[in-house]
Design a protein around this motif. Structure first.
Motif, mmCIF file in Angstrom:
data_model
loop_
_atom_site.group_PDB
_atom_site.id
_atom_site.type_symbol
_atom_site.label_atom_id
_atom_site.label_comp_id
_atom_site.label_asym_id
_atom_site.label_seq_id
_atom_site.Cartn_x
_atom_site.Cartn_y
_atom_site.Cartn_z
ATOM 1 N N GLY A 30 0.862 -1.136 -0.099
ATOM 2 C CA GLY A 30 0.041 0.091 0.145
ATOM 3 C C GLY A 30 0.809 1.329 -0.081
ATOM 4 O O GLY A 30 1.997 1.107 0.148
ATOM 5 N N ALA A 32 2.582 4.436 1.479
ATOM 6 C CA ALA A 32 3.311 4.532 2.775
ATOM 7 C C ALA A 32 3.446 3.510 3.463
ATOM 8 O O ALA A 32 3.590 3.488 4.783
ATOM 9 C CB ALA A 32 2.338 5.668 3.596
ATOM 10 N N SER A 33 3.233 2.276 2.860
ATOM 11 C CA SER A 33 3.610 0.942 3.530
ATOM 12 C C SER A 33 5.113 1.148 3.935
ATOM 13 O O SER A 33 5.727 0.262 4.786
ATOM 14 C CB SER A 33 3.359 -0.234 2.840
ATOM 15 O OG SER A 33 4.019 -0.169 1.569
ATOM 16 N N GLY A 34 6.082 1.568 3.065
ATOM 17 C CA GLY A 34 7.453 1.466 3.308
ATOM 18 C C GLY A 34 8.200 0.785 2.098
ATOM 19 O O GLY A 34 9.317 0.617 2.394
ATOM 20 N N LYS A 35 7.786 0.947 1.078
ATOM 21 C CA LYS A 35 8.212 0.066 -0.184
ATOM 22 C C LYS A 35 9.529 0.963 -0.510
ATOM 23 O O LYS A 35 10.440 0.174 -0.812
ATOM 24 C CB LYS A 35 7.403 0.312 -1.345
ATOM 25 C CG LYS A 35 5.965 -0.380 -1.318
ATOM 26 C CD LYS A 35 5.142 -0.506 -2.416
ATOM 27 C CE LYS A 35 4.860 0.985 -2.854
ATOM 28 N NZ LYS A 35 3.905 1.655 -1.803
ATOM 29 N N THR A 36 9.615 2.147 -0.622
ATOM 30 C CA THR A 36 10.834 2.944 -1.001
ATOM 31 C C THR A 36 11.689 2.684 0.145
ATOM 32 O O THR A 36 12.865 2.523 -0.305
ATOM 33 C CB THR A 36 10.292 4.609 -1.140
ATOM 34 O OG1 THR A 36 9.272 4.655 -1.791
ATOM 35 C CG2 THR A 36 11.343 5.222 -1.839
ATOM 36 N N THR A 37 11.500 2.820 1.266
ATOM 37 C CA THR A 37 12.310 2.587 2.432
ATOM 38 C C THR A 37 12.825 1.068 2.280
ATOM 39 O O THR A 37 14.160 1.227 2.467
ATOM 40 C CB THR A 37 11.610 2.786 3.823
ATOM 41 O OG1 THR A 37 10.879 3.884 3.707
ATOM 42 C CG2 THR A 37 12.522 2.602 4.947
ATOM 43 N N ARG A 141 0.932 7.884 8.485
ATOM 44 C CA ARG A 141 2.152 8.470 7.498
ATOM 45 C C ARG A 141 1.577 9.551 6.888
ATOM 46 O O ARG A 141 1.978 10.651 6.481
ATOM 47 C CB ARG A 141 2.889 7.486 6.995
ATOM 48 C CG ARG A 141 3.648 6.448 7.973
ATOM 49 C CD ARG A 141 4.383 5.606 7.136
ATOM 50 N NE ARG A 141 5.149 4.816 8.303
ATOM 51 C CZ ARG A 141 5.771 3.498 7.785
ATOM 52 N NH1 ARG A 141 5.259 2.988 6.805
ATOM 53 N NH2 ARG A 141 6.347 2.819 8.947
ATOM 54 N N ASP A 189 11.340 -1.437 9.614
ATOM 55 C CA ASP A 189 11.593 -1.491 10.646
ATOM 56 C C ASP A 189 12.149 -3.377 10.692
ATOM 57 O O ASP A 189 12.937 -3.815 11.573
ATOM 58 C CB ASP A 189 10.464 -1.798 11.556
ATOM 59 C CG ASP A 189 10.216 -0.281 11.794
ATOM 60 O OD1 ASP A 189 11.437 0.468 11.615
ATOM 61 O OD2 ASP A 189 9.194 0.062 12.368
HETATM 62 P P1 ADP Z 1 6.071 3.919 0.197
HETATM 63 O O1 ADP Z 1 7.013 3.762 -0.747
HETATM 64 O O2 ADP Z 1 5.235 2.575 0.428
HETATM 65 O O3 ADP Z 1 5.024 4.946 -0.183
HETATM 66 P P2 ADP Z 1 7.765 5.294 1.978
HETATM 67 O O4 ADP Z 1 8.838 4.198 2.157
HETATM 68 O O5 ADP Z 1 7.993 6.248 1.172
HETATM 69 O O6 ADP Z 1 6.608 4.362 1.559
HETATM 70 O O7 ADP Z 1 7.354 5.778 3.331
HETATM 71 C C1 ADP Z 1 6.228 6.626 3.545
HETATM 72 C C2 ADP Z 1 6.479 7.520 4.802
HETATM 73 O O8 ADP Z 1 7.099 6.685 5.884
HETATM 74 C C3 ADP Z 1 8.043 8.250 4.455
HETATM 75 O O9 ADP Z 1 7.904 9.544 5.008
HETATM 76 C C4 ADP Z 1 8.755 7.491 5.171
HETATM 77 O O10 ADP Z 1 10.018 8.262 5.716
HETATM 78 C C5 ADP Z 1 8.158 6.684 6.516
HETATM 79 N N1 ADP Z 1 8.510 5.722 6.944
HETATM 80 C C6 ADP Z 1 8.696 4.550 6.131
HETATM 81 N N2 ADP Z 1 9.001 3.352 6.831
HETATM 82 C C7 ADP Z 1 9.177 4.013 8.104
HETATM 83 C C8 ADP Z 1 9.459 3.327 9.231
HETATM 84 N N3 ADP Z 1 9.786 2.105 9.588
HETATM 85 N N4 ADP Z 1 9.734 4.028 10.576
HETATM 86 C C9 ADP Z 1 9.052 5.566 10.467
HETATM 87 N N5 ADP Z 1 8.827 6.067 9.510
HETATM 88 C C10 ADP Z 1 8.759 5.400 8.172
#
Ligand code: ADP
Length: 226
Positions: A30, A32-37, A141, A189
């Motif tokens: 989804g 803001a799930s953290g894909k990019t991270t 988020r 995480d």
């Molecule tokens: P997606 O690519 O799925 O949309 P992102 O990786 O861009 O998600 O993350 C969305 C937002 O949440 C960003 O602002 C990112 O910094 C934050 N975020 C992602 N993973 C974490 C985490 N494990 N803990 C805290 N914030 C996070």
């Protein structure tokens, strides 16, 4: 076939087909799930390899057949170890008017909320990852991002979430979770999951499937029973 091999023909076709095969990873989940991270963490750990990140947003806006064809042809070119131009989506003009040149790389990461949607794209992937983060975390988020940096009204953000974002997740994104080889709870995480994924990629890069690199090898094997 034995005669062909003696005459060097089969050997020629083996060498013609030799090219490195990139390891292709799909990362869905989804917004803001953290894909990019997760992708950034994988790329950081694979610092000694050539990795390219391709975002689905560069291709899909309306999920048209043309957009899909463009994505498929780009991935196919990279698989054939050829450089490609990838459109860069300009969020201000809502147009793909700039592009970036991407060189062939050892690892290709295809990332996006709907990247598992089409079977032809899925079939190109060697590993499929679904980043599974709870809906409340994703919503929190979104609220932080949209009310903070984008300065939107919280009522509008919640309205948009319940009217569009949540139904789209339930109807189109969540059903693709079943295609994943690996589901990562808690996204970035989850360091154990990222470490395991990187280890697997390293193993695969070191031990390519010989039949994939040499598509004709199987024929030679079966003929001569080496
Ligand atoms: P997606 O690519 O799925 O949309 P992102 O990786 O861009 O998600 O993350 C969305 C937002 O949440 C960003 O602002 C990112 O910094 C934050 N975020 C992602 N993973 C974490 C985490 N494990 N803990 C805290 N914030 C996070």
């Amino acid at each position: 076939q034995a005669r062909n091999l003696q005459e060097g023909q089969a050997t020629t076709s083996v060498t013609e087909n030799v090219h490195k095969q990139p390891f292709i990873i799909g990362v869905a989940g989804g917004a803001a799930s953290g894909k990019t991270t997760v992708c950034d963490m994988i790329i950081e750990q694979l610092h000694d390899q050539r990795v390219v990140l391709v975002n689905q947003d560069s291709f899909y806006h309306n999920l048209t057949p043309e957009e899909l064809t463009r994505l498929l042809s780009v991935v196919e070119m990279l698989r054939l170890w050829k450089a490609v131009d990838i459109p860069k989506y300009d969020f201000r003009s809502y147009k793909n008017n700039i592009s970036r040149r991407v060189n062939p790389s050892d690892v290709i990461i295809l990332e996006g909320i709907l990247i598992f949607h089409d079977p032809r794209v899925r079939d190109l992937m060697n590993m499929k990852i679904f980043v599974d983060t709870d809906a409340d975390v994703r919503l929190a988020r979104r609220i932080r991002r949209d009310t903070g940096e984008k300065g939107r009204d919280i009522g509008m953000v919640l309205d948009q979430y319940s009217k569009f974002v949540k139904p789209a997740f339930d109807d189109f994104i969540l059903p693709t979770k079943k295609y994943a080889d690996i589901i990562i709870p808690r996204g970035g995480d989850n360091h154990v999951a990222i470490d395991l994924i990187v280890q697997h990629i390293r193993t695969k890069l070191g031990q390519h499937d010989l039949c994939k690199i040499y598509p004709n090898l199987y024929v030679i094997h079966s003929t001569f029973q080496i």
